[in-house]
Design a protein around this motif. Structure first.
Motif, short mmCIF file in Angstrom:
data_model
loop_
_atom_site.label_atom_id
_atom_site.label_comp_id
_atom_site.label_asym_id
_atom_site.label_seq_id
_atom_site.Cartn_x
_atom_site.Cartn_y
_atom_site.Cartn_z
N TRP A 139 0.82 -1.21 0.00
CA TRP A 139 0.00 0.00 0.00
C TRP A 139 0.86 1.26 0.00
O TRP A 139 0.59 2.21 -0.74
CB TRP A 139 -0.93 0.00 1.20
CG TRP A 139 -1.91 -1.14 1.22
CD1 TRP A 139 -2.34 -1.86 0.14
CD2 TRP A 139 -2.54 -1.70 2.36
NE1 TRP A 139 -3.22 -2.84 0.53
CE2 TRP A 139 -3.37 -2.76 1.91
CE3 TRP A 139 -2.51 -1.44 3.73
CZ2 TRP A 139 -4.15 -3.54 2.77
CZ3 TRP A 139 -3.29 -2.19 4.59
CH2 TRP A 139 -4.09 -3.24 4.10
N PRO A 165 -7.91 -0.86 7.14
CA PRO A 165 -8.39 0.13 6.16
C PRO A 165 -9.81 0.62 6.43
O PRO A 165 -10.16 1.73 6.04
CB PRO A 165 -8.31 -0.63 4.82
CG PRO A 165 -7.37 -1.75 5.06
CD PRO A 165 -7.55 -2.14 6.49
N LEU A 177 -6.83 4.28 7.22
CA LEU A 177 -5.58 3.97 7.90
C LEU A 177 -5.09 5.12 8.78
O LEU A 177 -4.65 4.92 9.91
CB LEU A 177 -4.51 3.59 6.87
CG LEU A 177 -4.76 2.30 6.08
CD1 LEU A 177 -3.63 2.08 5.08
CD2 LEU A 177 -4.88 1.10 7.01
N PRO A 193 -6.93 1.77 1.11
CA PRO A 193 -5.65 2.06 1.79
C PRO A 193 -4.68 2.87 0.94
O PRO A 193 -3.95 3.72 1.47
CB PRO A 193 -5.09 0.67 2.11
CG PRO A 193 -5.80 -0.26 1.18
CD PRO A 193 -7.15 0.32 0.96
#
Length: 224
Positions: A139, A165, A177, A193
């Motif tokens: 991510w 997330p 996040l 995310p």
């Protein structure tokens, strides 16, 4: 005895008598024929007029019921004749009511909430939670965060959402996040995310100068 013709020639008496008798017979025959002709004309005319008169006087009976149109037409043609002339009686008309069901009112808009920093946010009625899977390193790389800053990012994100997330603050409406507030400020989807970290990278550099500065502020204040 002799008879004179127009041409002055003599006519015998017997011939004159026969002529009279022939003339009388011819006259009688013509009279009888005229009477029979007159009777035939009268009979023919009666044969033609009689069915029409019967039809007008006594209409044939039918089993078909009267229609609403024929009844209404008969009512509207109900005329009363007076000395002044013909007057048409007014037609009485009924009234009716129609009930229109009102449309249901639209659902109320979500109430805006205010965080401790004074920022207002409006929670989404149906949040689009993330179901795509993946790992934190993937991510952060996809969000364009330098690998040298991953440690700072891990520190902040671990305390904000535990790398979930779909984390949501029920009080403020912060999401994702890094708990973006409001969630709607994140371009794309706040619960995605990559979108959340991409927004957080710009926020950390723009407000604190770097992820190191954001980390230091969080350690001191326990929020960022």
């Amino acid at each position: 005895m002799t008879l004179e013709r127009h041409d002055a020639s003599p006519v015998p008496a017997a011939s004159a008598t026969s002529a009279r008798r022939g003339t009388r017979r011819w006259s009688r025959r013509r009279g009888v024929a005229g009477v029979f002709s007159s009777l035939a004309v009268v009979g023919f005319a009666a044969a033609m007029v009689a069915p029409t008169a019967v039809a007008l006087a006594d209409p044939p009976e039918t089993d078909e019921p009267e229609s609403a149109y024929s009844v209404a037409l008969a009512d509207t043609q109900n005329i009363t004749v007076t000395v002044e002339g013909a007057t048409i009686a007014p037609v009485e008309r009924g009234t009716f009511e129609i009930y229109v069901k009102p449309k249901p009112p639209p659902p109320p808009a979500p109430a805006a909430t205010t965080s401790s920093s004074g920022e207002k946010s409006t929670p989404s009625a149906a949040p689009l939670f993330y179901t795509g899977g993946g790992a934190p390193a993937e991510w952060m790389a996809a969000a364009g965060i330098a690998e040298s800053d991953w440690g700072y990012v891990d520190y902040v994100v671990s305390r904000e959402s535990g790398w979930n997330p779909n984390a949501t603050n029920k009080g403020s409406g912060a999401c994702g996040l890094v708990q973006a507030l409001p969630c709607s400020k994140v371009p794309g989807n706040g619960y995605n995310p990559v979108d959340n970290l991409r927004w957080a990278n710009g926020y950390a550099v723009g407000r604190y100068g770097s992820w190191a500065g954001a980390h230091a502020f969080w350690v001191k204040n326990h929020w960022w």
